[in-house]
Design a protein around this motif. Structure first.
Motif, short mmCIF file in Angstrom:
data_model
loop_
_atom_site.label_atom_id
_atom_site.label_comp_id
_atom_site.label_asym_id
_atom_site.label_seq_id
_atom_site.Cartn_x
_atom_site.Cartn_y
_atom_site.Cartn_z
N ALA A 72 0.85 -1.23 0.24
CA ALA A 72 -0.12 0.05 -0.19
C ALA A 72 0.87 1.21 0.16
CB ALA A 72 -0.69 0.00 1.19
N ASP A 73 1.97 1.31 0.70
CA ASP A 73 2.80 2.58 0.90
C ASP A 73 3.37 2.74 -0.29
OD1 ASP A 73 2.21 2.68 3.44
OD2 ASP A 73 3.87 2.64 4.44
N GLY A 74 3.81 1.54 -0.98
CA GLY A 74 4.65 1.66 -2.35
C GLY A 74 3.75 2.13 -3.57
N ALA A 75 2.38 1.66 -3.42
CA ALA A 75 1.51 2.55 -4.43
C ALA A 75 1.24 3.68 -4.09
CB ALA A 75 0.30 1.90 -4.16
N MET A 131 1.60 1.53 -9.63
CA MET A 131 0.63 1.85 -8.98
C MET A 131 -0.61 0.80 -9.36
SD MET A 131 -0.50 5.91 -8.66
CE MET A 131 -0.21 6.46 -10.33
N ASN A 132 -0.68 0.56 -10.62
CA ASN A 132 -1.59 -0.39 -11.25
C ASN A 132 -1.25 -1.89 -10.98
OD1 ASN A 132 -3.17 1.49 -12.64
ND2 ASN A 132 -1.69 1.54 -14.50
N GLU A 133 0.11 -2.25 -11.05
CA GLU A 133 0.66 -3.54 -10.44
C GLU A 133 0.23 -3.75 -8.93
OE1 GLU A 133 1.67 -5.86 -12.28
OE2 GLU A 133 1.72 -5.01 -14.22
N ALA A 134 0.20 -2.47 -8.14
CA ALA A 134 -0.11 -2.78 -6.75
C ALA A 134 -1.39 -2.92 -6.56
CB ALA A 134 0.47 -1.49 -5.86
N MET A 140 -3.11 -6.21 -4.81
CA MET A 140 -4.14 -5.98 -3.65
C MET A 140 -5.45 -6.69 -4.11
SD MET A 140 -3.77 -1.86 -2.67
CE MET A 140 -2.12 -0.95 -2.47
N SER A 141 -5.94 -6.64 -5.13
CA SER A 141 -7.18 -7.46 -5.53
C SER A 141 -7.08 -8.61 -5.17
CB SER A 141 -7.66 -6.79 -6.98
OG SER A 141 -8.73 -7.62 -7.55
N GLU A 142 -5.90 -9.47 -5.95
CA GLU A 142 -5.76 -10.91 -6.12
C GLU A 142 -5.40 -11.40 -4.53
OE1 GLU A 142 -2.42 -10.99 -8.46
OE2 GLU A 142 -3.42 -11.04 -10.60
N GLY A 143 -4.80 -10.44 -3.78
CA GLY A 143 -4.47 -10.86 -2.50
C GLY A 143 -5.87 -10.76 -1.49
N CYS A 162 -6.46 3.70 3.19
CA CYS A 162 -5.95 4.92 3.21
C CYS A 162 -5.29 5.23 1.88
CB CYS A 162 -5.05 5.14 4.42
SG CYS A 162 -5.37 5.31 6.02
N THR A 163 -4.76 3.99 1.36
CA THR A 163 -4.14 4.21 -0.14
C THR A 163 -5.40 4.50 -1.33
OG1 THR A 163 -2.48 3.02 0.12
CG2 THR A 163 -3.04 2.88 -1.90
N LEU A 164 -6.35 3.61 -1.11
CA LEU A 164 -7.68 3.65 -1.92
C LEU A 164 -8.29 4.93 -1.97
CD1 LEU A 164 -9.12 0.10 -1.71
CD2 LEU A 164 -7.57 0.81 -3.44
#
Length: 202
Positions: A97-100, A131-134, A138-141, A162-164
């Motif tokens: 999340a922080d990386g995104a 951002m897109n890969e993150a 997230m969705s897959e996880g 918080c990221t979303l």
């Protein structure tokens, strides 16, 4: 204790969500880090927010450091479990999340702070891919689970939420709610929590 930050920072919001979830009494003070005479340097030599100042004057900075300290304080609930593997999984969610967010902030900085003739499209493309890969990870996880890690709200959910929220705030044109409906459902559930409803970015 006093938290120095801003309403727009997603890293500050992460800390504020944790403070609210754990019902920790604190003072919140705005800190303009872009001001040349910002007092933030008096407590954080890096000149960044969030910064948590304890009653005795000792300061912690870096959202990951701050939330770990806050979660170690007495009182329920624990947002970071003690079991090593589960703790690592939750911190992995935080890193994702922080990386995104890091990529999103760099992308926005390029667009807002640099003159058009100095902007680097390849740099923006690289950060946008992060951002897109993150978001995809997230969705897959998350899959069809109600929470990111385990059966209850944890730091992982605070970080992802918080990221979303920040992406919706700063990049309203992104289509991740359509591409990843499970993330959208998670975000809607999290938005109903007091900790999120009282810390909206502005």
């Amino acid at each position: 204790m006093k938290l120095l930050g801003s309403h727009a920072s997603p890293y500050v919001r992460k800390v504020r969500v944790v403070l609210a979830e754990k019902n920790i009494q604190h003072e919140f003070a705005m800190a303009d880090v872009m001001s040349p005479d910002s007092p933030i340097f008096e407590t954080n030599p890096l000149g960044k927010i969030p910064c948590l100042v304890l009653p005795g004057g000792e300061a912690f900075y870096g959202s990951q450091v701050i939330v770990e300290y806050l979660d170690s304080l007495p009182g329920a609930p624990a947002l970071i479990p003690g079991e090593a593997l589960q703790k690592a999984r939750i911190r992995r969610w935080e890193a994702l999340a922080d990386g995104a967010l890091d990529a999103g902030i760099l992308t926005r900085w390029e667009a807002v702070q640099r003159a058009p003739q100095h902007q680097d499209p390849s740099w923006v493309e690289r950060q946008t891919r992060k951002m897109n890969e993150a978001l995809k990870a997230m969705s897959e996880g998350l899959a069809d689970k109600a929470f990111c890690a385990g059966s209850t709200f944890t730091l992982a959910d605070a970080c992802v939420g918080c990221t979303l929220g920040w992406l919706l705030f700063r990049f309203p044109g992104m289509d991740w709610p359509i591409r990843y409906p499970n993330l959208q459902r998670l975000f809607e559930r999290l938005s109903q929590r007091t900790s999120f409803a009282t810390t909206l970015p502005a």
